[in-house]
Design an enzyme around this catalytic site. Structure first.
Site, PDB file in Angstrom:
ATOM      1  N   ARG A  91      -2.825   1.062  -6.687  1.00 52.75           N
ATOM      2  CA  ARG A  91      -1.865   1.004  -5.578  1.00 52.75           C
ATOM      3  C   ARG A  91      -0.478   0.563  -6.021  1.00 52.75           C
ATOM      4  O   ARG A  91       0.519   1.063  -5.508  1.00 52.75           O
ATOM      5  CB  ARG A  91      -2.390   0.055  -4.504  1.00 52.75           C
ATOM      6  CG  ARG A  91      -3.574   0.650  -3.772  1.00 52.75           C
ATOM      7  CD  ARG A  91      -4.170  -0.319  -2.788  1.00 52.75           C
ATOM      8  NE  ARG A  91      -5.197   0.358  -2.016  1.00 52.75           N
ATOM      9  CZ  ARG A  91      -5.897  -0.215  -1.046  1.00 52.75           C
ATOM     10  NH1 ARG A  91      -5.698  -1.491  -0.747  1.00 52.75           N
ATOM     11  NH2 ARG A  91      -6.789   0.466  -0.380  1.00 52.75           N
ATOM     12  N   HIS A 111       0.865  -1.188   0.000  1.00 50.54           N
ATOM     13  CA  HIS A 111       0.000   0.000   0.000  1.00 50.54           C
ATOM     14  C   HIS A 111       0.897   1.233   0.000  1.00 50.54           C
ATOM     15  O   HIS A 111       1.862   1.294   0.766  1.00 50.54           O
ATOM     16  CB  HIS A 111      -0.888  -0.025   1.245  1.00 50.54           C
ATOM     17  CG  HIS A 111      -1.956   1.026   1.243  1.00 50.54           C
ATOM     18  ND1 HIS A 111      -1.673   2.373   1.356  1.00 50.54           N
ATOM     19  CD2 HIS A 111      -3.299   0.926   1.134  1.00 50.54           C
ATOM     20  CE1 HIS A 111      -2.815   3.051   1.311  1.00 50.54           C
ATOM     21  NE2 HIS A 111      -3.813   2.210   1.180  1.00 50.54           N
ATOM     22  N   HIS A 129       0.477  -4.918   2.630  1.00 49.53           N
ATOM     23  CA  HIS A 129      -0.897  -4.601   3.017  1.00 49.53           C
ATOM     24  C   HIS A 129      -1.888  -5.733   2.807  1.00 49.53           C
ATOM     25  O   HIS A 129      -2.770  -5.945   3.639  1.00 49.53           O
ATOM     26  CB  HIS A 129      -1.349  -3.367   2.246  1.00 49.53           C
ATOM     27  CG  HIS A 129      -2.685  -2.863   2.662  1.00 49.53           C
ATOM     28  ND1 HIS A 129      -2.982  -2.566   3.978  1.00 49.53           N
ATOM     29  CD2 HIS A 129      -3.822  -2.627   1.964  1.00 49.53           C
ATOM     30  CE1 HIS A 129      -4.240  -2.155   4.056  1.00 49.53           C
ATOM     31  NE2 HIS A 129      -4.767  -2.205   2.851  1.00 49.53           N
ATOM     32  N   HIS A 130      -1.794  -6.420   1.690  1.00 44.44           N
ATOM     33  CA  HIS A 130      -2.850  -7.383   1.362  1.00 44.44           C
ATOM     34  C   HIS A 130      -2.249  -8.525   0.558  1.00 44.44           C
ATOM     35  O   HIS A 130      -1.447  -8.285  -0.336  1.00 44.44           O
ATOM     36  CB  HIS A 130      -3.941  -6.681   0.548  1.00 44.44           C
ATOM     37  CG  HIS A 130      -5.133  -7.535   0.251  1.00 44.44           C
ATOM     38  ND1 HIS A 130      -6.279  -7.507   1.012  1.00 44.44           N
ATOM     39  CD2 HIS A 130      -5.345  -8.444  -0.720  1.00 44.44           C
ATOM     40  CE1 HIS A 130      -7.157  -8.363   0.519  1.00 44.44           C
ATOM     41  NE2 HIS A 130      -6.619  -8.945  -0.543  1.00 44.44           N
ATOM     42  N   GLU A 189      -6.666   5.543   1.737  1.00 41.13           N
ATOM     43  CA  GLU A 189      -6.818   6.021   0.367  1.00 41.13           C
ATOM     44  C   GLU A 189      -7.966   7.035   0.263  1.00 41.13           C
ATOM     45  O   GLU A 189      -8.004   7.839  -0.662  1.00 41.13           O
ATOM     46  CB  GLU A 189      -7.120   4.800  -0.506  1.00 41.13           C
ATOM     47  CG  GLU A 189      -6.838   4.975  -1.950  1.00 41.13           C
ATOM     48  CD  GLU A 189      -6.701   3.606  -2.639  1.00 41.13           C
ATOM     49  OE1 GLU A 189      -6.329   2.623  -1.974  1.00 41.13           O
ATOM     50  OE2 GLU A 189      -6.962   3.553  -3.830  1.00 41.13           O
ATOM     51  N   ARG A 230      -4.988  -5.420  -5.891  1.00 40.92           N
ATOM     52  CA  ARG A 230      -6.332  -5.183  -5.370  1.00 40.92           C
ATOM     53  C   ARG A 230      -6.667  -3.696  -5.380  1.00 40.92           C
ATOM     54  O   ARG A 230      -5.853  -2.869  -4.993  1.00 40.92           O
ATOM     55  CB  ARG A 230      -6.482  -5.723  -3.954  1.00 40.92           C
ATOM     56  CG  ARG A 230      -7.870  -5.477  -3.401  1.00 40.92           C
ATOM     57  CD  ARG A 230      -8.063  -6.102  -2.060  1.00 40.92           C
ATOM     58  NE  ARG A 230      -7.254  -5.502  -1.022  1.00 40.92           N
ATOM     59  CZ  ARG A 230      -7.525  -4.338  -0.416  1.00 40.92           C
ATOM     60  NH1 ARG A 230      -8.578  -3.627  -0.755  1.00 40.92           N
ATOM     61  NH2 ARG A 230      -6.732  -3.898   0.546  1.00 40.92           N
ATOM     62  N   ARG A 245      -6.850  10.631  -0.084  1.00 41.83           N
ATOM     63  CA  ARG A 245      -6.605  11.041  -1.475  1.00 41.83           C
ATOM     64  C   ARG A 245      -7.927  11.133  -2.241  1.00 41.83           C
ATOM     65  O   ARG A 245      -8.130  12.061  -3.015  1.00 41.83           O
ATOM     66  CB  ARG A 245      -5.639  10.051  -2.157  1.00 41.83           C
ATOM     67  CG  ARG A 245      -4.173  10.298  -1.811  1.00 41.83           C
ATOM     68  CD  ARG A 245      -3.286   9.193  -2.357  1.00 41.83           C
ATOM     69  NE  ARG A 245      -3.371   7.991  -1.525  1.00 41.83           N
ATOM     70  CZ  ARG A 245      -3.326   6.745  -1.976  1.00 41.83           C
ATOM     71  NH1 ARG A 245      -3.180   6.502  -3.253  1.00 41.83           N
ATOM     72  NH2 ARG A 245      -3.398   5.725  -1.142  1.00 41.83           N
TER      73      ARG A 245
END
Ligand code: ADP
Length: 449
Positions: free
Chosen positions: A279, A242, A382-383, A255, A422, A258
């Protein structure tokens, strides 16, 4: 002291709780097993919202959207690696999942955008609160109202199969006491492995030095559990970093900041990317800067619209100043450069055309309302996009793509929906959409057996 039920749900994040509620409402007896002392998993930390196209709330806000756009933009963002069947199911069932939550008293009617999406389709709580805590507390209320048992501090250590179908799970509490729960079906909703450094670097040696935004429980234990009974995996090396993570605290800067209008600037006081690109692209552009970090810059107006911003300021993560010149001074940035950059961006907002980086979304207002804030950020793990293979019924598939009977999986533990990157807001959609489906399917399976 053994227990028995129709459906065991492993993990109490958004996917597990949604699955448990739905399975219960379809007539199954359900036990939730959670290894941590608290419920909610990584979902607790989710900030942006839940993506869905063609929802009632978009219609109420006059936002024109199409499922086809949502599908295509997610596929493009995922580098065309997404599983098309899973992605179709996801896009098709997103509006119903928004309504399912609404029926449960969890209303996400406040719209914004995230990177890679062309319209406002990220659904958030109207209060401006972060989506994760809001979602988990709302789901838990539904769990409690239904009297569904949640076993905390208890790990599922084994899924026991008999004659080719699920027979029981073995659990172990924090004191090491083992117990067997006999069950007809199991839903594995154990989340990803972003906090398991060894597992991350096994698949991605290049991520060895990155901080993680994940909660401690994101160790991938569910993947190991399922692999032991033959489950297949997909895209295991697709791990998302991220772009905006405060590095000292590993705190994620949402996010939605932003999406609400913030920009990114370098130590040179310059923009360097379309802040709402996907991302992977935004992360890579930060890594490519000489300092390998950047600042997210926002003003008071963004703070008043997004509670997360207040939290960051409260935690002392932001540098605050009354003017841009003062902010530049505090960040050791050349003031003239920063002022020019912001004035230029404000002009682009006015003309709704970003001549430098082609940003098209989240250009909501000029950044001109003091105080001004900046948080130093860099990418963090992050993921985990990859995971266990499932079909659209959330049935777990073995390494030959055959169904493992009675075993379902939903949420970050699974792979395929997000492909190679993602989109922000798609994880919450994923866990709710496929959590509901897993609850439905497991309850129907349990009834038959
Ligand atoms: P998702 O977003 O897919 O719902 P989360 O990370 O929010 O995933 O939730 C997963 C939950 O599963 C976490 O609370 C985690 O502690 C729990 N969990 C992980 N492995 C096990 C296990 N073996 N037994 C019980 N709970 C587990």
């Amino acid at each position: 002291d053994d227990k028995s039920c129709d459906v065991v749900v492993v993990g109490s994040g958004g996917a597990g709780l949604a699955a448990a509620i739905e399975a219960h409402d379809k007539g199954a007896s359900v036990i939730i097993v959670e290894k941590m002392p608290i419920t909610g998993g990584n979902t607790n930390k989710a900030s942006a919202g839940m993506n869905a196209a063609e929802t009632r709330f978009q219609q109420q806000a006059g936002i024109i959207d199409h499922k086809e756009w949502f599908y295509n933009e997610t596929l493009k963002g995922g580098k065309n690696k997404n599983n098309p069947q899973l992605l179709h199911y996801f896009v098709e069932h997103a509006p119903a999942a928004i309504d399912w939550l609404d029926e449960k008293g969890i209303q996400l009617n406040n719209l914004t955008t995230t990177g890679g999406m062309s319209v406002d389709r990220t659904h958030r709580p109207s209060s401006g609160a972060a989506v994760g805590g809001f979602l988990i507390s709302g789901l838990l209320k539904n769990i409690n109202d239904r009297g569904i048992e949640v076993m905390l501090d208890t790990s599922v250590t084994e899924i026991e199969m008999k004659d080719g179908r699920v027979n029981a799970v073995m659990v172990c509490d924090e004191e090491g006491t083992e117990q067997r729960i006999s069950t007809k079906a199991v839903i594995v909703a154990t989340g990803g492995f972003g906090a398991n450094a060894q597992m991350v670097t096994h698949y991605r040696p290049d991520l060895a030095d990155f901080v993680t935004t994940n909660h401690k429980g994101a160790t991938g234990s569910g993947i190991a559990l399922l692999q032991k009974i033959g489950a297949g995996t997909v895209d295991m090396n697709e791990i998302q970093i991220h772009p905006t993570v405060e590095q000292n605290t590993a705190y994620l800067i949402s996010e939605s900041i932003r999406g609400g209008g913030a920009i990114l600037i370098s130590q040179q006081g310059k923009r360097f990317v379309n802040e709402l690109d996907t991302r992977d692209k935004v992360s890579n552009s930060i890594i490519a800067l000489p300092e390998h970090y950047a600042y997210i810059l926002f003003d008071e107006q963004i703070c008043t619209q997004n509670k997360a911003a207040e939290t960051y300021i409260g935690k002392g993560l932001a540098v605050q100043a009354a003017t841009l010149a003062e902010l530049a001074d505090k960040l050791a940035i050349d003031p003239e450069s920063l002022i020019n950059t912001v004035e230029r961006y404000n002009q682009y907002v006015k003309q709704q055309h970003d001549e430098d980086f082609g940003r098209t979304t989240g250009m909501r207002h000029p950044l001109n309302q003091p105080s001004f804030y900046a948080i130093q950020i860099a990418p963090g793990i992050h993921h985990t996009m990859g995971g266990i293979t499932i079909n659209t019924n959330t049935e777990v598939l073995d390494t030959n793509a055959q169904i493992i009977k009675g075993v379902y999986a939903a949420g970050e533990v699974t792979g395929g929906v997000h492909g190679g990157n993602r989109i922000g807001g798609n994880a919450i959609a994923d866990i709710i959409i496929f959590g509901i489906q897993a609850g439905d399917q497991a309850a129907a399976y349990a009834k038959k057996h």
